[in-house]
Design a protein around this motif. Structure first.
Motif, PDB file in Angstrom:
ATOM      1  N   THR A 107     -39.759 -11.282 -54.919  1.00 36.59           N
ATOM      2  CA  THR A 107     -39.764 -12.742 -55.075  1.00 36.59           C
ATOM      3  C   THR A 107     -38.343 -13.284 -54.982  1.00 36.59           C
ATOM      4  O   THR A 107     -38.088 -14.287 -54.306  1.00 36.59           O
ATOM      5  CB  THR A 107     -40.373 -13.135 -56.441  1.00 36.59           C
ATOM      6  N   ALA A 108     -37.412 -12.591 -55.650  1.00 35.05           N
ATOM      7  CA  ALA A 108     -36.014 -13.040 -55.630  1.00 35.05           C
ATOM      8  C   ALA A 108     -35.449 -12.986 -54.206  1.00 35.05           C
ATOM      9  O   ALA A 108     -34.761 -13.919 -53.767  1.00 35.05           O
ATOM     10  CB  ALA A 108     -35.179 -12.177 -56.568  1.00 35.05           C
ATOM     11  N   ALA A 109     -35.759 -11.913 -53.479  1.00 34.41           N
ATOM     12  CA  ALA A 109     -35.240 -11.781 -52.111  1.00 34.41           C
ATOM     13  C   ALA A 109     -35.830 -12.849 -51.190  1.00 34.41           C
ATOM     14  O   ALA A 109     -35.126 -13.437 -50.352  1.00 34.41           O
ATOM     15  CB  ALA A 109     -35.555 -10.386 -51.576  1.00 34.41           C
ATOM     16  N   ILE A 110     -37.121 -13.121 -51.363  1.00 37.47           N
ATOM     17  CA  ILE A 110     -37.772 -14.162 -50.543  1.00 37.47           C
ATOM     18  C   ILE A 110     -37.181 -15.534 -50.889  1.00 37.47           C
ATOM     19  O   ILE A 110     -36.940 -16.369 -50.010  1.00 37.47           O
ATOM     20  CB  ILE A 110     -39.304 -14.130 -50.757  1.00 37.47           C
ATOM     21  N   GLY A 111     -36.930 -15.739 -52.179  1.00 32.74           N
ATOM     22  CA  GLY A 111     -36.313 -16.998 -52.606  1.00 32.74           C
ATOM     23  C   GLY A 111     -34.944 -17.175 -51.967  1.00 32.74           C
ATOM     24  O   GLY A 111     -34.598 -18.267 -51.497  1.00 32.74           O
ATOM     25  N   ASP A 112     -34.156 -16.101 -51.926  1.00 33.00           N
ATOM     26  CA  ASP A 112     -32.827 -16.172 -51.295  1.00 33.00           C
ATOM     27  C   ASP A 112     -32.957 -16.497 -49.807  1.00 33.00           C
ATOM     28  O   ASP A 112     -32.193 -17.318 -49.274  1.00 33.00           O
ATOM     29  CB  ASP A 112     -32.095 -14.825 -51.450  1.00 33.00           C
ATOM     30  N   ALA A 113     -33.934 -15.860 -49.135  1.00 36.48           N
ATOM     31  CA  ALA A 113     -34.137 -16.109 -47.701  1.00 36.48           C
ATOM     32  C   ALA A 113     -34.512 -17.570 -47.468  1.00 36.48           C
ATOM     33  O   ALA A 113     -34.063 -18.201 -46.498  1.00 36.48           O
ATOM     34  CB  ALA A 113     -35.212 -15.180 -47.152  1.00 36.48           C
ATOM     35  N   ALA A 114     -35.329 -18.119 -48.367  1.00 37.48           N
ATOM     36  CA  ALA A 114     -35.746 -19.522 -48.230  1.00 37.48           C
ATOM     37  C   ALA A 114     -34.563 -20.465 -48.464  1.00 37.48           C
ATOM     38  O   ALA A 114     -34.346 -21.417 -47.702  1.00 37.48           O
ATOM     39  CB  ALA A 114     -36.873 -19.829 -49.215  1.00 37.48           C
ATOM     40  N   ARG A 115     -33.779 -20.172 -49.494  1.00 37.26           N
ATOM     41  CA  ARG A 115     -32.634 -21.056 -49.815  1.00 37.26           C
ATOM     42  C   ARG A 115     -31.582 -21.013 -48.723  1.00 37.26           C
ATOM     43  O   ARG A 115     -30.857 -21.990 -48.505  1.00 37.26           O
ATOM     44  CB  ARG A 115     -32.029 -20.668 -51.168  1.00 37.26           C
ATOM     45  N   ALA A 116     -31.490 -19.896 -48.022  1.00 36.19           N
ATOM     46  CA  ALA A 116     -30.490 -19.760 -46.953  1.00 36.19           C
ATOM     47  C   ALA A 116     -30.746 -20.741 -45.815  1.00 36.19           C
ATOM     48  O   ALA A 116     -29.820 -21.100 -45.090  1.00 36.19           O
ATOM     49  CB  ALA A 116     -30.485 -18.331 -46.428  1.00 36.19           C
ATOM     50  N   VAL A 117     -31.999 -21.164 -45.651  1.00 34.05           N
ATOM     51  CA  VAL A 117     -32.310 -22.104 -44.555  1.00 34.05           C
ATOM     52  C   VAL A 117     -32.698 -23.492 -45.063  1.00 34.05           C
ATOM     53  O   VAL A 117     -32.793 -24.432 -44.275  1.00 34.05           O
ATOM     54  CB  VAL A 117     -33.448 -21.562 -43.642  1.00 34.05           C
ATOM     55  N   ALA A 118     -32.950 -23.612 -46.364  1.00 34.58           N
ATOM     56  CA  ALA A 118     -33.441 -24.887 -46.910  1.00 34.58           C
ATOM     57  C   ALA A 118     -32.372 -25.972 -46.790  1.00 34.58           C
ATOM     58  O   ALA A 118     -31.168 -25.689 -46.840  1.00 34.58           O
ATOM     59  CB  ALA A 118     -33.843 -24.714 -48.371  1.00 34.58           C
ATOM     60  N   ALA A 119     -32.814 -27.204 -46.637  1.00 33.27           N
ATOM     61  CA  ALA A 119     -31.907 -28.354 -46.588  1.00 33.27           C
ATOM     62  C   ALA A 119     -31.276 -28.551 -47.970  1.00 33.27           C
ATOM     63  O   ALA A 119     -31.849 -28.129 -48.983  1.00 33.27           O
ATOM     64  CB  ALA A 119     -32.685 -29.600 -46.168  1.00 33.27           C
ATOM     65  N   PRO A 120     -30.100 -29.204 -48.002  1.00 35.08           N
ATOM     66  CA  PRO A 120     -29.433 -29.415 -49.297  1.00 35.08           C
ATOM     67  C   PRO A 120     -30.327 -30.144 -50.311  1.00 35.08           C
ATOM     68  O   PRO A 120     -30.231 -29.903 -51.506  1.00 35.08           O
ATOM     69  CB  PRO A 120     -28.212 -30.275 -48.929  1.00 35.08           C
ATOM     70  N   GLY A 121     -31.209 -31.005 -49.826  1.00 32.41           N
ATOM     71  CA  GLY A 121     -32.069 -31.767 -50.733  1.00 32.41           C
ATOM     72  C   GLY A 121     -33.352 -31.058 -51.129  1.00 32.41           C
ATOM     73  O   GLY A 121     -34.247 -31.661 -51.719  1.00 32.41           O
ATOM     74  N   THR A 122     -33.468 -29.786 -50.795  1.00 31.69           N
ATOM     75  CA  THR A 122     -34.691 -29.051 -51.124  1.00 31.69           C
ATOM     76  C   THR A 122     -34.435 -28.121 -52.299  1.00 31.69           C
ATOM     77  O   THR A 122     -33.482 -27.328 -52.280  1.00 31.69           O
ATOM     78  CB  THR A 122     -35.157 -28.202 -49.916  1.00 31.69           C
ATOM     79  N   HIS A 123     -35.283 -28.229 -53.318  1.00 32.85           N
ATOM     80  CA  HIS A 123     -35.206 -27.276 -54.426  1.00 32.85           C
ATOM     81  C   HIS A 123     -36.321 -26.258 -54.251  1.00 32.85           C
ATOM     82  O   HIS A 123     -37.501 -26.602 -54.239  1.00 32.85           O
ATOM     83  CB  HIS A 123     -35.351 -27.977 -55.782  1.00 32.85           C
ATOM     84  N   VAL A 124     -35.922 -24.982 -54.068  1.00 32.01           N
ATOM     85  CA  VAL A 124     -36.896 -23.906 -53.865  1.00 32.01           C
ATOM     86  C   VAL A 124     -37.217 -23.269 -55.210  1.00 32.01           C
ATOM     87  O   VAL A 124     -36.318 -22.737 -55.883  1.00 32.01           O
ATOM     88  CB  VAL A 124     -36.344 -22.828 -52.897  1.00 32.01           C
ATOM     89  N   HIS A 125     -38.496 -23.353 -55.597  1.00 33.11           N
ATOM     90  CA  HIS A 125     -38.930 -22.670 -56.816  1.00 33.11           C
ATOM     91  C   HIS A 125     -39.752 -21.456 -56.401  1.00 33.11           C
ATOM     92  O   HIS A 125     -40.884 -21.602 -55.932  1.00 33.11           O
ATOM     93  CB  HIS A 125     -39.748 -23.616 -57.699  1.00 33.11           C
TER      94      HIS A 125
END
Ligand code: 2AL
Length: 247
Positions: free
Chosen positions: A16-34
């Motif tokens: 979950t942590a690794a997938i979260g990191d992968a998502a945050r690496a591409v997410a826009a600055p205004g996106t909060h990934v939970h």
């Protein structure tokens, strides 16, 4: 701020942590990934049985979501519980397989999927048929690498996946590779550089598509089968999942 709920349908917290990191690496600055995972179910999803239990885990996490998300990504390549999740919420819900297939189809006339255990290939093939991509996907290739072995990512694991991608591109005459597991996200750039073709990780594709749909103000249709589940009593361990939500 866009609240993006990222559900890893298996129960392995490190994944979950690794997938979260992968998502945050591409997410826009205004996106909060939970990033979250179910409280029950399989440690990895490598077959129909795992997939069925994981779908209930996704439903559980849809229920527990707080704050209400603006978009949801289901981060397992079998897209477990995708239709059910769309019933449960108005916000757009994307599966990583579905998102990756759409991205690949916009980048090449034919693509190949390279996944984990060979036994999971049929799950991907059925999704391709269900989503209407069976004529654009030219092959689904198993590597027999277990999902949790991807976490260690030994050099020979990367070499094995790269070799499978090269074989797939040649054998299928494909122009792009879809990586068939959320645990492969960290390989995307390396493989793309080495292979010289588009390599699509469904986690990144789903996050960007989810952001786009949320930004456009588009929501899941509630007309017809994606309407809210009918109110009813659920028994046993699933009692808390019945509709409407308690409390
Ligand atoms: C997956 C995946 O993405 N997560 C998981 O546990 N199993 N997919 C796969 N094909 O093995």
């Amino acid at each position: 701020m866009t609240q993006l709920l990222l559900i890893n349908p298996n129960t392995t917290a490190s994944m979950t942590a690794a997938i979260g990191d992968a998502a945050r690496a591409v997410a826009a600055p205004g996106t909060h990934v939970h990033a979250c995972q179910p409280t029950f179910g399989p440690a990895s999803i490598e077959g129909h049985f795992d997939d069925a239990i994981a779908a209930a885990g996704v439903a559980e996490q849809m229920r527990l979501a707080d704050p209400a998300p603006d978009a949801v990504v289901i981060a397992c390549f079998g897209d477990p519980g995708l239709d059910a999740a769309r019933e449960a919420i108005d916000a757009p819900v994307l599966g990583i397989a579905e998102a990756a297939f759409h991205a690949a189809a916009m980048l090449a006339t034919g693509f190949s999927v390279v996944t984990t255990m060979t036994r999971t290939c049929v799950i991907a093939e059925r999704l391709l048929q269900r989503y209407g991509f069976e004529r654009i996907c030219r092959g689904v290739h198993g590597t027999d690498i277990p999902v949790l072995a991807l976490e260690a990512m030994a050099p020979d694991t990367l070499a094995q996946i790269e070799a499978a991608c090269r074989h797939a591109l040649d054998a299928d005459r494909s122009g792009a590779i879809v990586l068939g597991c959320a645990g492969m996200a960290s390989l995307t750039r390396t493989l793309q550089r080495r292979l010289g073709v588009p390599v699509i990780d469904g986690v990144a594709a789903a996050v960007k598509f989810a952001e786009a749909l949320a930004a456009l103000g588009l929501k899941t249709s509630k007309r017809g089968d994606y309407a809210c589940p009918l109110p009813k009593h659920y028994d046993g361990w699933a009692a808390a999942l019945g509709w409407p939500p308690a409390g």
